[in-house]
Design an enzyme around this catalytic site. Structure first.
Site, PDB file in Angstrom:
ATOM      1  N   ASP A   1       4.098  -3.412   9.858  1.00 36.04           N
ATOM      2  CA  ASP A   1       2.886  -2.655   9.121  1.00 36.04           C
ATOM      3  C   ASP A   1       1.549  -3.229   9.642  1.00 36.04           C
ATOM      4  OD1 ASP A   1       0.194  -1.614   8.472  1.00 36.04           O
ATOM      5  OD2 ASP A   1       1.585  -0.210   7.156  1.00 36.04           O
TER       6      ASP A   1
ATOM      7  N   TYR B   1      -9.145   1.768  13.002  1.00 36.44           N
ATOM      8  CA  TYR B   1     -10.288   1.431  11.631  1.00 36.44           C
ATOM      9  C   TYR B   1     -10.700   0.583  10.512  1.00 36.44           C
ATOM     10  CZ  TYR B   1      -7.178   3.688   7.629  1.00 36.44           C
ATOM     11  OH  TYR B   1      -5.710   4.021   7.268  1.00 36.44           O
ATOM     12  N   LYS B   2      -9.749  -0.344  10.517  1.00 33.98           N
ATOM     13  CA  LYS B   2     -10.012  -1.552   9.733  1.00 33.98           C
ATOM     14  C   LYS B   2     -10.641  -2.775  10.589  1.00 33.98           C
ATOM     15  CE  LYS B   2      -6.622  -0.579   5.837  1.00 33.98           C
ATOM     16  NZ  LYS B   2      -4.869  -0.299   5.895  1.00 33.98           N
TER      17      LYS B   2
ATOM     18  N   ARG C   1     -12.334  -7.428  -4.297  1.00 36.74           N
ATOM     19  CA  ARG C   1     -11.345  -7.411  -3.063  1.00 36.74           C
ATOM     20  C   ARG C   1     -12.224  -8.031  -1.907  1.00 36.74           C
ATOM     21  NH1 ARG C   1      -6.932  -4.010   0.944  1.00 36.74           N
ATOM     22  NH2 ARG C   1      -9.330  -2.028   0.533  1.00 36.74           N
TER      23      ARG C   1
ATOM     24  N   PHE D   1       0.229  -1.394   0.019  1.00 35.89           N
ATOM     25  CA  PHE D   1      -0.232   0.937  -0.031  1.00 35.89           C
ATOM     26  C   PHE D   1       0.591   1.015   0.231  1.00 35.89           C
ATOM     27  CE2 PHE D   1      -2.650   3.428   2.365  1.00 35.89           C
ATOM     28  CZ  PHE D   1      -3.280   3.432   0.942  1.00 35.89           C
TER      29      PHE D   1
HETATM   30  C1  LIG Z   1      -4.746   1.025   5.262  1.00 38.40           C
HETATM   31  C2  LIG Z   1      -3.283   1.070   5.169  1.00 38.40           C
HETATM   32  C3  LIG Z   1      -2.406   2.725   6.277  1.00 38.40           C
HETATM   33  C4  LIG Z   1      -3.225   3.713   6.116  1.00 38.40           C
HETATM   34  O1  LIG Z   1      -2.707   4.872   6.048  1.00 38.40           O
HETATM   35  P1  LIG Z   1      -3.527   6.334   6.532  1.00 38.40           P
HETATM   36  O2  LIG Z   1      -1.822   7.155   7.739  1.00 38.40           O
HETATM   37  O3  LIG Z   1      -4.176   5.595   7.758  1.00 38.40           O
HETATM   38  O4  LIG Z   1      -3.721   6.645   6.043  1.00 38.40           O
HETATM   39  C5  LIG Z   1      -1.190   2.543   5.654  1.00 38.40           C
HETATM   40  N1  LIG Z   1      -0.506   1.121   5.272  1.00 38.40           N
HETATM   41  C6  LIG Z   1      -1.568   0.612   4.515  1.00 38.40           C
HETATM   42  C7  LIG Z   1      -0.315  -1.318   4.646  1.00 38.40           C
HETATM   43  C8  LIG Z   1      -3.004   0.252   5.064  1.00 38.40           C
HETATM   44  O5  LIG Z   1      -3.146  -0.864   4.253  1.00 38.40           O
END
Ligand SMILES: *Cc1c(COP(=O)(O)O)cnc(C)c1O
Length: 412
Positions: A197, A222-223, A371, A126
């Site tokens: 992460d 939030y996930k 997904r 991501f």
């Molecule tokens: C959802 C996600 C983010 C989210 O980052 P924000 O700073 O909250 O926008 C970051 N890294 C990964 C791998 C994610 O899946």
């Protein structure tokens, strides 16, 4: 491959030790929500908690609430709860800021511990993680380098030149899992620091940071943790780094004595150094409601059900939708698959829009990835059956070819 019927799925639900947890969540009638890996659903109790903060803590008690309602302590209190979900100890986690900002902070802190200049990252991750690293390196100067690697060559990429290995545990598109224990051990052997992460694993998998001897981690709430839209992320720093690995956003909340209002920064010697400033209290308060649900269940049961749900979905899609052009992207081996299943489809975008119109809510990731996230706390086996049933109908009737499903919104 097992051949299931809806009746089999009903029986699986009857034997499911987590079945009762669904009642803790407000799920819209008729919706099969397969996007909890992007934004978790609302715990029912979140509404009451938000009203309590609005009316009592903010509305009536005002500034006193920093003490009387424990506002100042929330990043630590919630951090201790997250710690239980990710295999960390109390005092090693704070809930604060966004994942991207937290990644910047821990990467910068990690780089202060070493003279080396190479950072191993996953190129197909991501992108915000990579963007944040690139921004930091821009500030640090040109002798730093990111070495991008993928799942199949990650071990070779880690050698004695590497300063930091910074990876996302579960891939956001494919759901493929990095072997945290093996990768962290290799990093350690080479004298490199590990950063994980956990955006797609916290709350979905049995994460064991300390058992793996990980150095740092970040993730979002939030996930899978159901903290609400834009709820703050978290930072883990192993105790051995406290007071040593210092992050550079040295705001007053990370000071050793925030209310002494000293002229010069003095770092807190504990996990508090990872904080920068005043936190979104409303959001933190609601996030706690989501975390409290996790503390009632065994994360191993969550992982077990997640593997069964994703396997059921793959089997049913291949049995019943095999002729409609879906190609599995996620690993077939459940042990290296996170809590999501992705397929490529040539017309992924309109197909997903048609699914959403029939209340099977997943998401689309360019160029052609559909997904589906499976959150064991509120998705049932019958939901999986019914979702596939609706998808079969969408494909059979070519519903997805209607022009309205080709119009793109800003967020996919
Ligand atoms: C959802 C996600 C983010 C989210 O980052 P924000 O700073 O909250 O926008 C970051 N890294 C990964 C791998 C994610 O899946």
């Amino acid at each position: 491959m097992n051949h299931y019927t809806r009746n089999d799925c009903e029986q699986l639900d009857q034997q499911d030790p987590l079945a009762a947890m669904r009642d803790a969540f407000a799920i819209p009638e008729g919706m099969i929500y397969l996007d909890g890996n992007s934004l978790g659903v609302r715990p029912k109790a979140a509404k009451e908690r938000a009203l309590q903060v609005i009316e009592q803590e903010w509305g009536t008690d005002l500034i006193k609430s920093w003490n009387t309602a424990g506002w100042f302590e929330l990043p630590y209190k919630l951090g201790d709860k997250v710690a239980q979900i990710i295999g960390a100890d109390a005092g090693e986690v704070v809930v604060t800021d966004s994942t991207g900002i937290n990644l910047y902070k821990v990467l910068a802190a990690a780089l202060t511990l070493t003279e080396r200049k190479v950072i191993v990252m996953n190129g197909s991750n991501f992108p915000t993680d990579n963007y944040m690293a690139q921004g930091l390196l821009q500030q640090l100067g040109s002798d730093y380098e990111i070495r991008f690697a993928e799942h199949d060559n990650i071990m070779q990429a880690i050698d004695e030149d590497v300063a930091v290995v910074c990876l996302t545990h579960v891939h956001y598109k494919t759901g493929e899992v990095f072997d945290m224990a093996a990768v962290t051990a290799k990093a350690e052997q080479c004298g490199a620091i590990s950063i994980w992460d956990l955006c797609h694993s916290a709350g979905a998998m049995d994460v064991q940071l300390n058992a793996c001897n990980a150095d740092f981690a970040v993730g979002c709430t939030y996930k899978y943790l159901n903290g609400g839209p834009g709820s703050p992320g978290f930072i883990f720093a192993a105790k051995r780094h406290h007071g040593k690995a210092l992050q550079p956003l040295t705001g007053w909340w990370g000071h050793a004595a925030p209310f002494a209002f000293e002229r010069d920064y003095r770092p807190a010697e504990n996990i508090g150094q990872m904080l920068s400033g005043t936190q979104p209290i409303l959001s933190l308060a609601v996030t706690e409601v989501g975390l409290d649900i996790f503390l009632q269940v065994d994360i191993k049961q969550i992982r077990e059900k997640s593997q069964k749900l994703t396997q059921l979905f793959i089997d049913l899609m291949e049995q019943r939708c095999g002729q409609y052009g879906f190609t599995l992207v996620s690993p077939r081996d459940a042990s290296i698959r996170g809590s999501q299943v992705s397929f490529n489809h040539e017309h992924g975008y309109p197909v997903m829009q048609a699914m959403i119109s029939r209340d099977v809510v997943g998401d689309f990731r360019a160029p052609k990835n559909v997904r589906f996230g499976f959150t064991p706390l509120y998705i049932s086996y019958v939901d999986v059956w019914d979702a596939v049933d609706r998808i079969v109908d969408i494909m059979e009737t070519n519903l997805w070819q209607q022009p309205e499903f080709n119009q793109r919104g800003a967020v996919t």
